[in-house]
Write an enzyme that holds these catalytic residues in place. Structure first.
Site, PDB file in Angstrom:
ATOM      1  N   LYS A  23      43.112  27.837  12.096  1.00 54.85           N
ATOM      2  CA  LYS A  23      42.156  27.883  10.888  1.00 54.85           C
ATOM      3  C   LYS A  23      40.610  27.965  11.345  1.00 54.85           C
ATOM      4  CE  LYS A  23      40.854  23.516   9.617  1.00 54.85           C
ATOM      5  NZ  LYS A  23      39.282  23.143   9.458  1.00 54.85           N
ATOM      6  N   ASN A  24      40.147  27.156  12.356  1.00 49.69           N
ATOM      7  CA  ASN A  24      38.853  27.203  12.901  1.00 49.69           C
ATOM      8  C   ASN A  24      38.377  28.623  13.471  1.00 49.69           C
ATOM      9  OD1 ASN A  24      38.703  24.958  11.535  1.00 49.69           O
ATOM     10  ND2 ASN A  24      38.560  23.350  13.350  1.00 49.69           N
ATOM     11  N   ARG A  93      32.704  22.765   4.702  1.00 52.56           N
ATOM     12  CA  ARG A  93      31.459  22.503   5.328  1.00 52.56           C
ATOM     13  C   ARG A  93      31.338  23.769   6.098  1.00 52.56           C
ATOM     14  NH1 ARG A  93      28.054  20.037   8.258  1.00 52.56           N
ATOM     15  NH2 ARG A  93      28.288  21.140  10.136  1.00 52.56           N
ATOM     16  N   CYS A 117      30.695  14.634   5.456  1.00 53.44           N
ATOM     17  CA  CYS A 117      32.126  14.285   4.803  1.00 53.44           C
ATOM     18  C   CYS A 117      32.280  12.887   5.522  1.00 53.44           C
ATOM     19  CB  CYS A 117      32.952  15.298   5.209  1.00 53.44           C
ATOM     20  SG  CYS A 117      33.317  15.407   7.091  1.00 53.44           S
ATOM     21  N   ARG A 122      26.985  14.976   9.810  1.00 51.66           N
ATOM     22  CA  ARG A 122      27.335  16.421   9.883  1.00 51.66           C
ATOM     23  C   ARG A 122      26.289  17.110   9.632  1.00 51.66           C
ATOM     24  NH1 ARG A 122      33.323  17.975   8.961  1.00 51.66           N
ATOM     25  NH2 ARG A 122      32.938  19.530  10.616  1.00 51.66           N
ATOM     26  N   ASP A 307      39.292  16.269  17.268  1.00 52.91           N
ATOM     27  CA  ASP A 307      40.412  16.545  15.992  1.00 52.91           C
ATOM     28  C   ASP A 307      41.539  16.014  16.438  1.00 52.91           C
ATOM     29  OD1 ASP A 307      38.926  19.716  15.077  1.00 52.91           O
ATOM     30  OD2 ASP A 307      38.344  17.800  14.776  1.00 52.91           O
ATOM     31  N   ARG A 399      44.719  21.533   3.902  1.00 50.91           N
ATOM     32  CA  ARG A 399      43.552  22.290   4.444  1.00 50.91           C
ATOM     33  C   ARG A 399      43.566  22.904   5.689  1.00 50.91           C
ATOM     34  NH1 ARG A 399      37.691  19.264   3.686  1.00 50.91           N
ATOM     35  NH2 ARG A 399      37.248  21.388   4.646  1.00 50.91           N
TER      36      ARG A 399
HETATM   37  C1  EPZ Z   1      33.682  21.874  14.263  1.00 47.71           C
HETATM   38  O1  EPZ Z   1      32.816  21.416  13.254  1.00 47.71           O
HETATM   39  C2  EPZ Z   1      35.115  22.021  13.786  1.00 47.71           C
HETATM   40  N1  EPZ Z   1      35.056  22.601  12.284  1.00 47.71           N
HETATM   41  C3  EPZ Z   1      35.314  20.750  13.460  1.00 47.71           C
HETATM   42  O2  EPZ Z   1      36.960  20.663  13.081  1.00 47.71           O
HETATM   43  C4  EPZ Z   1      35.686  20.008  14.865  1.00 47.71           C
HETATM   44  O3  EPZ Z   1      35.823  18.639  14.586  1.00 47.71           O
HETATM   45  C5  EPZ Z   1      34.013  20.215  15.444  1.00 47.71           C
HETATM   46  O4  EPZ Z   1      33.752  21.457  15.327  1.00 47.71           O
HETATM   47  C6  EPZ Z   1      34.003  19.614  16.871  1.00 47.71           C
HETATM   48  O5  EPZ Z   1      35.180  19.927  17.571  1.00 47.71           O
HETATM   49  C7  EPZ Z   1      34.996  24.030  12.587  1.00 47.71           C
HETATM   50  O6  EPZ Z   1      35.206  24.678  13.405  1.00 47.71           O
HETATM   51  C8  EPZ Z   1      35.272  24.836  10.912  1.00 47.71           C
HETATM   52  P1  EPZ Z   1      29.764  20.504  15.447  1.00 47.71           P
HETATM   53  P2  EPZ Z   1      31.321  21.477  13.497  1.00 47.71           P
HETATM   54  O7  EPZ Z   1      28.458  20.949  14.898  1.00 47.71           O
HETATM   55  O8  EPZ Z   1      30.790  22.719  14.065  1.00 47.71           O
HETATM   56  C9  EPZ Z   1      26.249  17.095  15.345  1.00 47.71           C
HETATM   57  C10 EPZ Z   1      38.821  20.048  11.415  1.00 47.71           C
HETATM   58  O9  EPZ Z   1      39.236  19.048  11.476  1.00 47.71           O
HETATM   59  N2  EPZ Z   1      25.545  18.276  14.779  1.00 47.71           N
HETATM   60  O10 EPZ Z   1      30.561  20.732  16.903  1.00 47.71           O
HETATM   61  O11 EPZ Z   1      30.762  21.046  12.176  1.00 47.71           O
HETATM   62  C11 EPZ Z   1      27.246  16.831  14.546  1.00 47.71           C
HETATM   63  O12 EPZ Z   1      26.831  15.921  13.573  1.00 47.71           O
HETATM   64  C12 EPZ Z   1      37.079  20.154  11.729  1.00 47.71           C
HETATM   65  O13 EPZ Z   1      39.070  21.190  11.619  1.00 47.71           O
HETATM   66  C13 EPZ Z   1      24.155  18.261  14.559  1.00 47.71           C
HETATM   67  O14 EPZ Z   1      23.539  17.096  14.698  1.00 47.71           O
HETATM   68  O15 EPZ Z   1      30.817  20.451  14.661  1.00 47.71           O
HETATM   69  C14 EPZ Z   1      28.405  16.327  15.511  1.00 47.71           C
HETATM   70  O16 EPZ Z   1      28.027  15.046  15.656  1.00 47.71           O
HETATM   71  C15 EPZ Z   1      36.674  18.575  11.525  1.00 47.71           C
HETATM   72  N3  EPZ Z   1      23.191  19.280  14.092  1.00 47.71           N
HETATM   73  C16 EPZ Z   1      28.178  17.358  16.841  1.00 47.71           C
HETATM   74  O17 EPZ Z   1      27.098  17.927  16.719  1.00 47.71           O
HETATM   75  C17 EPZ Z   1      23.831  20.293  13.992  1.00 47.71           C
HETATM   76  O18 EPZ Z   1      23.238  21.418  13.521  1.00 47.71           O
HETATM   77  C18 EPZ Z   1      29.465  18.286  17.005  1.00 47.71           C
HETATM   78  O19 EPZ Z   1      29.504  18.774  15.687  1.00 47.71           O
HETATM   79  C19 EPZ Z   1      25.325  20.595  14.202  1.00 47.71           C
HETATM   80  C20 EPZ Z   1      26.204  19.633  14.684  1.00 47.71           C
END
Ligand code: EPZ
Length: 420
Positions: A23-24, A93, A117, A122, A307, A399
Site C-alpha cells: 500500500k505504501n 494522510r 491521527c 504527524r 508499523d 485500509r
Molecule cells: C510513513 O508515514 C508511512 N505511511 C507510515 O505507515 C509509517 O509508519 C511511517 O512512514 C514510518 O515508517 C506512508 O508511507 C503512507 P514519517 P510518514 O514522515 O511518512 C516526523 C501505515 O500504517 N515528521 O516517516 O507520515 C513524524 O511526526 C502508516 O501504513 C515531522 O516531524 O512518516 C514522525 O515522528 C502509519 N515532520 C517521523 O517524522 C514532517 O514533515 C517519521 O514520520 C514529517 C515527519
C-alpha cells in the site's frame, strides 16, 4: 455501514497466505502519475481503502482509472484541477503526497493540511521546508496549503529526520525542477526505493535511492510507465507473526521479499520462532515451546519498523518474562495496549516504552481498533485468545490489509462480519 468482526480464538491455522502489493508503495506511485500525462499500468495493486481514497482524489483532479483484476490503469491526460478536496484528504494522510507532483508539474497545488491521527501529531514541516527551499511560495489559507511556483529550482535539502513521505514528496518535486536537488538524511524504506525506480523508468535522472543522500537532476519532461508494485513488507510481517502465535499453526507466507524484513525476521528468531525458507519468496513460521522475551526499538529503515511494533506486542504477551518495546517514531503509538490489557495482557507504558510481562492468557473481548496497525494487532490477539473477540472500527484494518477475512479464513480462521 459500520461493521464488526467476530473472531473465534485458538483455532489452529494451516496453509498458505499470499502477501499483496505494498500500500505504501502504491500511494506515492499514484501521485507520480501526475508528473507525466498519459496511460499508466500498475500491476499487483492491493484493493484497500487507502488506495481507493487516493484514486478518488486523482479522479477529482481530472484523471481516470479502472482495475482489470489486480492491474490498475490510470489516465492522467486530462488533469484539470490542482485542488485536493478536504473530505477525501482528511481520510488519508498520504494525500500530502500530491503536493510534490502537482506543484512540480502544474506550478501549483492546494492540499488540505493533513490532520494528525491517533498515532501522533504527524506534522509536514519537512515537506514545506523542502518545497520552500526549492522556491515554492507556501501559504496556509482556511486549512489548505496553497503552494505556488513558476519553476522549482534544485537545491540541497537536509531532512531533520528521514521522513518517508517527505523524501517521496521532494523526490517527485525535484524530477521536473531546474538543476540538481540533493536530499540528505533521506528515508531508505523499500517503498522510497520503489518510487525512485518508477521515476527513473519515467525518465527521471535520480541516483542514490536507498542511501542517505539522493541526487536528482531535473528534466523537462517525463513519460508514463507500466510497473509492478513491490510486496507489502508490513502485511508480510503481520502474517509471519500470525503463524507464530499458536504451536498448532503451520503457516507459509508467500510473496515475501526477505531482504525487506531483516530486523523483524531476526527478532522472530530471537523470540524462538523457527523461520524456514520454502522457496525464494515463501517462508514457513513455526512456534515450538516457550517464547523468549526481547527488546524492540523502532527506527527508520533498515531498523525495526514502527508499523510492526503493535503486531509484535501481541506475540510478546505470550513470551516468558519481560519484553520492552520502545517507539521512537510516533509519540502516541501505544493506544492498542489498553485494548490488549482488557483482553488480559499485562503491559505498562512508561514514556516511549511499553513493558510487557508474559505469558498472559488472552480472553476474547469486545475491542476497538484505534489505527490501522493497532487494528491488525487486535485481530491477531483475537485469533490467539480464548472464546470470541469482537473488533470494532474494522474499516481501519481494511485500509491496509487486502482481503484479510478471505485470506485468514482460507487458513481455517473462523471470522464472521456483522453489520452494526
Ligand atoms: C510513513 O508515514 C508511512 N505511511 C507510515 O505507515 C509509517 O509508519 C511511517 O512512514 C514510518 O515508517 C506512508 O508511507 C503512507 P514519517 P510518514 O514522515 O511518512 C516526523 C501505515 O500504517 N515528521 O516517516 O507520515 C513524524 O511526526 C502508516 O501504513 C515531522 O516531524 O512518516 C514522525 O515522528 C502509519 N515532520 C517521523 O517524522 C514532517 O514533515 C517519521 O514520520 C514529517 C515527519
Amino acid at each position: 455501514m459500520e461493521r464488526k468482526y467476530i473472531v473465534k480464538g485458538q483455532k489452529p491455522l494451516k496453509g498458505e497466505i499470499e502477501v499483496s502489493g505494498a500500500k505504501n508503495a502504491v500511494l506515492p506511485a499514484i501521485s507520480a502519475t501526475l508528473l507525466a500525462p498519459g496511460i499508466y499500468k500498475l500491476k499487483k495493486v492491493p484493493k484497500v481503502r487507502d488506495v481507493f481514497c487516493m484514486l478518488k482524489i486523482l479522479k477529482h483532479l481530472g484523471a481516470d482509472f479502472n482495475f482489470e483484476k489486480d492491474e490498475l490503469k490510470i489516465n492522467t491526460q486530462n488533469i484539470n484541477n490542482v485542488s485536493v478536496p478536504y473530505e477525501l484528504a482528511s481520510q488519508i494522510r498520504a494525500s500530502v503526497l500530491f503536493l510534490g507532483s502537482l506543484v512540480s508539474a502544474f506550478g501549483e497545488a492546494e492540499v488540505p493540511l493533513p490532520g494528525g491521527c491517533k498515532i501522533g501529531k504527524r506534522p509536514i514541516d519537512f515537506h514545506e521546508k523542502g518545497l520552500t527551499l526549492m522556491g515554492a511560495d507556501i501559504k496556509l489559507k482556511h486549512g489548505n496549503l496553497i503552494v505556488k511556483s513558476n519553476k522549482l529550482k534544485g537545491c540541497e535539502i537536509v531532512l531533520d529526520f528521514p521522513s518517508v513521505t517527505a523524501t517521496e514528496n521532494l523526490m517527485m518535486a525535484a524530477t521536473l525542477a531546474e538543476g540538481e536537488t540533493v536530499i540528505k538524511n533521506a528515508a531508505k524504506e523499500p517503498e522510497v526505493v520503489f518510487l525512485g525506480k518508477m521515476l527513473k523508468k519515467m525518465g527521471a535522472d535520480i541516483k542514490g535511492c536507498g542511501e542517505d543522500t539522493i541526487y536528482i537532476r531535473g528534466k523537462k519532461k517525463l513519460k508514463p510507465v507500466n510497473i509492478e508494485i513491490i510486496p507489502d513488507r508490513i502485511e508480510a510481517g503481520t502474517y509471519l507473526v500470525l503463524g507464530a502465535l499458536l504451536e498448532e499453526n503451520e503457516v507459509v507466507v508467500k510473496n515475501v521479499k526477505k531482504e525487506y524484513l531483516e530486523t523483524p525476521l531476526l527478532k522472530l528468531q530471537e523470540i524462538g520462532i523457527t523461520i524456514k525458507e520454502i522457496d525464494k519468496r515463501s517462508i514457513l513460521v513455526k512456534r515450538k515451546g516457550i517464547l523468549n522475551p526481547c527488546k524492540i526499538i523502532t527506527a527508520p529503515y533498515p531498523g525495526f519498523p514502527t508499523d510492526l511494533q503493535p503486531i509484535f506486542a501481541v506475540l510478546l504477551t505470550q513470551a516468558q518474562g519481560l519484553s520492552f518495546i520502545t517507539e521512537n517514531l510516533f509519540e502516541n503509538r501505544f493506544l492498542y495496549v489498553y485494548e490488549l490489557n482488557r483482553m488480559g495482557a499485562n503491559i505498562k507504558v512508561e514514556d516511549r516504552t511499553a513493558i510487557i510481562t508474559g505469558p498472559t492468557p488472552l480472553a476474547g473481548s469486545p475491542v476497538k481498533a484505534t489505527d490501522l496497525r493497532a487494528g491488525a494487532a487486535l485481530f491477531l490477539a483475537g485469533l490467539c485468545a480464548d472464546n470470541t473477540t469482537t473488533i470494532y472500527n474494522v474499516e481501519l484494518i481494511e485500509r491496509g490489509y487486502e482481503n484479510i477475512i478471505e485470506k485468514l479464513s482460507k487458513l481455517g480462521a473462523d471470522i464472521k462480519i456483522e453489520v452494526i
